[in-house]
Design an enzyme around this catalytic site. Sequence first.
Site, PDB file in Angstrom:
ATOM      1  N   LYS A  22      39.942  18.822  54.823  1.00 35.17           N
ATOM      2  CA  LYS A  22      39.100  19.467  54.063  1.00 35.17           C
ATOM      3  C   LYS A  22      37.405  17.892  54.116  1.00 35.17           C
ATOM      4  O   LYS A  22      36.579  18.803  54.161  1.00 35.17           O
ATOM      5  CB  LYS A  22      39.638  18.562  52.339  1.00 35.17           C
ATOM      6  N   ASN A  23      38.427  16.956  54.221  1.00 38.66           N
ATOM      7  CA  ASN A  23      37.222  15.571  54.363  1.00 38.66           C
ATOM      8  C   ASN A  23      36.246  16.396  55.821  1.00 38.66           C
ATOM      9  O   ASN A  23      35.818  14.797  56.011  1.00 38.66           O
ATOM     10  CB  ASN A  23      37.769  14.520  54.491  1.00 38.66           C
ATOM     11  N   ARG A  91      33.557  13.990  43.611  1.00 42.22           N
ATOM     12  CA  ARG A  91      32.909  12.406  44.616  1.00 42.22           C
ATOM     13  C   ARG A  91      32.055  12.586  45.467  1.00 42.22           C
ATOM     14  O   ARG A  91      31.346  12.421  46.075  1.00 42.22           O
ATOM     15  CB  ARG A  91      34.211  11.296  45.294  1.00 42.22           C
ATOM     16  N   CYS A 115      36.709   6.517  40.226  1.00 45.28           N
ATOM     17  CA  CYS A 115      37.746   6.951  39.557  1.00 45.28           C
ATOM     18  C   CYS A 115      39.470   6.935  39.779  1.00 45.28           C
ATOM     19  O   CYS A 115      39.695   5.788  39.721  1.00 45.28           O
ATOM     20  CB  CYS A 115      37.739   8.502  41.083  1.00 45.28           C
ATOM     21  N   ARG A 120      34.660   3.509  42.996  1.00 49.94           N
ATOM     22  CA  ARG A 120      33.680   3.722  44.217  1.00 49.94           C
ATOM     23  C   ARG A 120      32.242   3.248  44.702  1.00 49.94           C
ATOM     24  O   ARG A 120      32.214   4.381  44.634  1.00 49.94           O
ATOM     25  CB  ARG A 120      34.643   4.962  44.802  1.00 49.94           C
ATOM     26  N   PRO A 121      32.242   2.343  45.046  1.00 53.88           N
ATOM     27  CA  PRO A 121      30.515   2.212  45.011  1.00 53.88           C
ATOM     28  C   PRO A 121      29.819   2.889  45.506  1.00 53.88           C
ATOM     29  O   PRO A 121      30.909   2.944  47.489  1.00 53.88           O
ATOM     30  CB  PRO A 121      30.306   0.910  45.236  1.00 53.88           C
ATOM     31  N   ASP A 123      26.571   1.383  47.754  1.00 51.77           N
ATOM     32  CA  ASP A 123      26.306   0.130  48.052  1.00 51.77           C
ATOM     33  C   ASP A 123      25.705   0.411  50.015  1.00 51.77           C
ATOM     34  O   ASP A 123      24.585  -0.034  50.264  1.00 51.77           O
ATOM     35  CB  ASP A 123      26.442  -1.088  47.641  1.00 51.77           C
ATOM     36  N   LEU A 124      27.164   0.462  50.356  1.00 49.83           N
ATOM     37  CA  LEU A 124      26.812   1.011  51.671  1.00 49.83           C
ATOM     38  C   LEU A 124      25.758   1.996  52.200  1.00 49.83           C
ATOM     39  O   LEU A 124      24.750   1.786  53.226  1.00 49.83           O
ATOM     40  CB  LEU A 124      27.833   0.661  52.791  1.00 49.83           C
ATOM     41  N   ILE A 328      42.461  -0.484  51.984  1.00 49.15           N
ATOM     42  CA  ILE A 328      41.477   0.512  51.935  1.00 49.15           C
ATOM     43  C   ILE A 328      41.254   0.270  50.743  1.00 49.15           C
ATOM     44  O   ILE A 328      39.863  -0.216  49.589  1.00 49.15           O
ATOM     45  CB  ILE A 328      41.082   1.698  52.751  1.00 49.15           C
ATOM     46  N   ARG A 398      42.942  20.742  44.683  1.00 48.96           N
ATOM     47  CA  ARG A 398      41.884  20.060  45.306  1.00 48.96           C
ATOM     48  C   ARG A 398      41.266  20.078  46.857  1.00 48.96           C
ATOM     49  O   ARG A 398      40.706  20.000  47.799  1.00 48.96           O
ATOM     50  CB  ARG A 398      40.991  18.476  44.441  1.00 48.96           C
TER      51      ARG A 398
HETATM   52  N1  EPU Z   1      33.384   1.426  49.816  1.00 52.05           N
HETATM   53  C1  EPU Z   1      31.955   0.028  49.709  1.00 52.05           C
HETATM   54  N2  EPU Z   1      30.884   0.785  49.437  1.00 52.05           N
HETATM   55  C2  EPU Z   1      30.401   2.218  49.564  1.00 52.05           C
HETATM   56  C3  EPU Z   1      31.573   2.655  49.714  1.00 52.05           C
HETATM   57  C4  EPU Z   1      32.767   2.181  50.585  1.00 52.05           C
HETATM   58  O1  EPU Z   1      32.149  -0.896  49.229  1.00 52.05           O
HETATM   59  O2  EPU Z   1      29.197   2.270  49.651  1.00 52.05           O
HETATM   60  C5  EPU Z   1      34.323   0.601  49.468  1.00 52.05           C
HETATM   61  C6  EPU Z   1      34.426   1.871  49.061  1.00 52.05           C
HETATM   62  O3  EPU Z   1      35.340   1.057  47.825  1.00 52.05           O
HETATM   63  C7  EPU Z   1      36.878   1.110  49.415  1.00 52.05           C
HETATM   64  C8  EPU Z   1      36.266   1.045  51.201  1.00 52.05           C
HETATM   65  O4  EPU Z   1      34.756   1.056  51.553  1.00 52.05           O
HETATM   66  O5  EPU Z   1      36.941   0.539  49.545  1.00 52.05           O
HETATM   67  C9  EPU Z   1      36.454   2.584  52.521  1.00 52.05           C
HETATM   68  O6  EPU Z   1      35.671   3.442  51.521  1.00 52.05           O
HETATM   69  P1  EPU Z   1      35.131   4.797  52.328  1.00 52.05           P
HETATM   70  O7  EPU Z   1      33.642   5.189  51.628  1.00 52.05           O
HETATM   71  O8  EPU Z   1      35.555   4.345  53.603  1.00 52.05           O
HETATM   72  O9  EPU Z   1      35.721   6.282  51.394  1.00 52.05           O
HETATM   73  P2  EPU Z   1      34.728   7.732  51.488  1.00 52.05           P
HETATM   74  O10 EPU Z   1      34.295   7.741  52.463  1.00 52.05           O
HETATM   75  O11 EPU Z   1      34.250   7.555  49.586  1.00 52.05           O
HETATM   76  C10 EPU Z   1      36.976   9.405  52.667  1.00 52.05           C
HETATM   77  C11 EPU Z   1      37.498  10.327  52.057  1.00 52.05           C
HETATM   78  C12 EPU Z   1      38.864   9.969  51.798  1.00 52.05           C
HETATM   79  C13 EPU Z   1      39.461   8.815  52.196  1.00 52.05           C
HETATM   80  C14 EPU Z   1      38.697   7.181  52.763  1.00 52.05           C
HETATM   81  C15 EPU Z   1      39.284   6.511  53.234  1.00 52.05           C
HETATM   82  C16 EPU Z   1      36.307  12.161  51.722  1.00 52.05           C
HETATM   83  C17 EPU Z   1      35.278  12.944  51.162  1.00 52.05           C
HETATM   84  N3  EPU Z   1      36.676  11.296  51.537  1.00 52.05           N
HETATM   85  O12 EPU Z   1      35.884   8.458  51.087  1.00 52.05           O
HETATM   86  O13 EPU Z   1      40.179  11.154  51.117  1.00 52.05           O
HETATM   87  O14 EPU Z   1      40.052   8.417  51.688  1.00 52.05           O
HETATM   88  O15 EPU Z   1      37.254   8.152  53.036  1.00 52.05           O
HETATM   89  O16 EPU Z   1      39.594   6.865  54.712  1.00 52.05           O
HETATM   90  O17 EPU Z   1      36.405  11.868  52.740  1.00 52.05           O
HETATM   91  C18 EPU Z   1      40.938  12.267  50.051  1.00 52.05           C
HETATM   92  O18 EPU Z   1      40.661  12.915  50.804  1.00 52.05           O
HETATM   93  O19 EPU Z   1      42.184  11.765  48.919  1.00 52.05           O
HETATM   94  C19 EPU Z   1      40.246  10.835  49.461  1.00 52.05           C
HETATM   95  C20 EPU Z   1      40.046  10.778  48.954  1.00 52.05           C
END
Ligand code: EPU
Length: 419
Positions: A22-23, A91, A115, A120-121, A123-124, A328, A398
């Site tokens: 999925k991811n 998201r 969520c 889930r910001p 900003d990065l 995380i 999902r």
């Molecule tokens: N974060 C920030 N700022 C940002 C982005 C992220 O502070 O701009 C923080 C997040 O709040 C979190 C950490 O950085 O504390 C890691 O977040 P990340 O951005 O890596 O998460 P994501 O890319 O939004 C993906 C997967 C998630 C998985 C995470 C971590 C997808 C669609 N989602 O989310 O998968 O948990 O990486 O490996 O790829 C799931 O499949 O159930 C799921 C939640």
Amino acid sequence: MDKILIHGQRPLAGAVKISGSKNSALPILAATLLTSDPCVVQRVPDLSDVHYMLQILTHLGADVERASGIVTVKAEKVNSVAPYEIVRKMRASICVLGPLLGREKEATVSLPGGCVIGDRPIDLHLRGFEALGAAVRVHGGNVKVLAPSLRGAKVSLRGKFGTTVLGTGNILMAAVLAEGVTIIEDAACEPEVVDLASFLNKMGAKIEGAGTSRIVIEGVKELHGAEHEVIPDRIEAGTFLVAGAIAGREVTLNRVRSDHLTAVTDTLRTCGYHIAEDNCSLTIYPNGGPRSLDIKTQPYPGFPTDMQAQMCALLATANGESSVTESIFPQRFMHVSELKRMGAAIELDGATARIHGVENLSGAPVMASDLRASAALVLAGLLADGTTEINRVYHIDRGYEMLDEKLGSLGAQIERVKV
Ligand code: EPU
């Protein structure tokens, strides 16, 4: 709204085929927006999150066709606005921002809210776009990014909780069409980022270093169509390994990448399980109950946060005391109160779950709250004495392709009830 009933303590045996990730599929589908040529993506799992992504692509102007796991996208023309009604359901919709910015030099996407797994910001992601020369404006619940031209730059994606997976994908997808060289420092190393980079390279991008924390992208003028098969879903595979640990006689997973699962298989081996690896398959054998363990989630190649809830279910009946620390998403413990309703003895101490192993769990009505928490409840249901009723199973749909059918084929007594 469907619910799932599981009559627990039935032995599992046999083999299952693991679906495409999925991811990986979600950002790869978004990346098809970078070219007007047709792109063919294979082994796309049949999941509601994938359906949402295909709806978004269609809304943005792409022609989308889907037939048994193969999705063809032709985005001859795209519009660059993805409104709230369409992105709010998922998201991961945020990952259309990078390709739209890359191709159209502007994009407006409704901001994803928080969520249940926490704030889930983004900003990065935005920091990366700004480094490439984009102006970023957040207004009326939307984020608008605009860049008359995108220029290669050096950008670090290190945040308070480490790097960002979708943020790395987003910057990659914008930078492939920027002028000059972009260097992403502190990039996510997840296999899903490597898969996206490999698809982009097939489209004509010049990306090196994906899978390490430093990715170098030499911008090109345009990309072309490509064909790609999505990698196997390591989290679905990990979930089935835990199912095998909980209730298995001998459960084999086919079509897996065991190299993507090392942290999970090492952890299960430390727990006392024997796991055999053979080419594209993994087999887990029973050991009469898990040993207690201390786990901490980490970015890849560490133990994945997406397997944390499932391990809590397994360790609920371990011999002794375990701890599971989430580094995380520190608030990702929605499964704990539901597992406690089934008899688990778990205390939350900040971002650590302290689990005192109990003899057994008992079936109960429980509520799915998010994707992986729901998977943990299914696993707990396999373990429990009596019947577990899981409500709000749309969370499971999902991210798990035919979870109930696959578990049923292994011998689980599991049924889906339309309510
Ligand atoms: N974060 C920030 N700022 C940002 C982005 C992220 O502070 O701009 C923080 C997040 O709040 C979190 C950490 O950085 O504390 C890691 O977040 P990340 O951005 O890596 O998460 P994501 O890319 O939004 C993906 C997967 C998630 C998985 C995470 C971590 C997808 C669609 N989602 O989310 O998968 O948990 O990486 O490996 O790829 C799931 O499949 O159930 C799921 C939640």
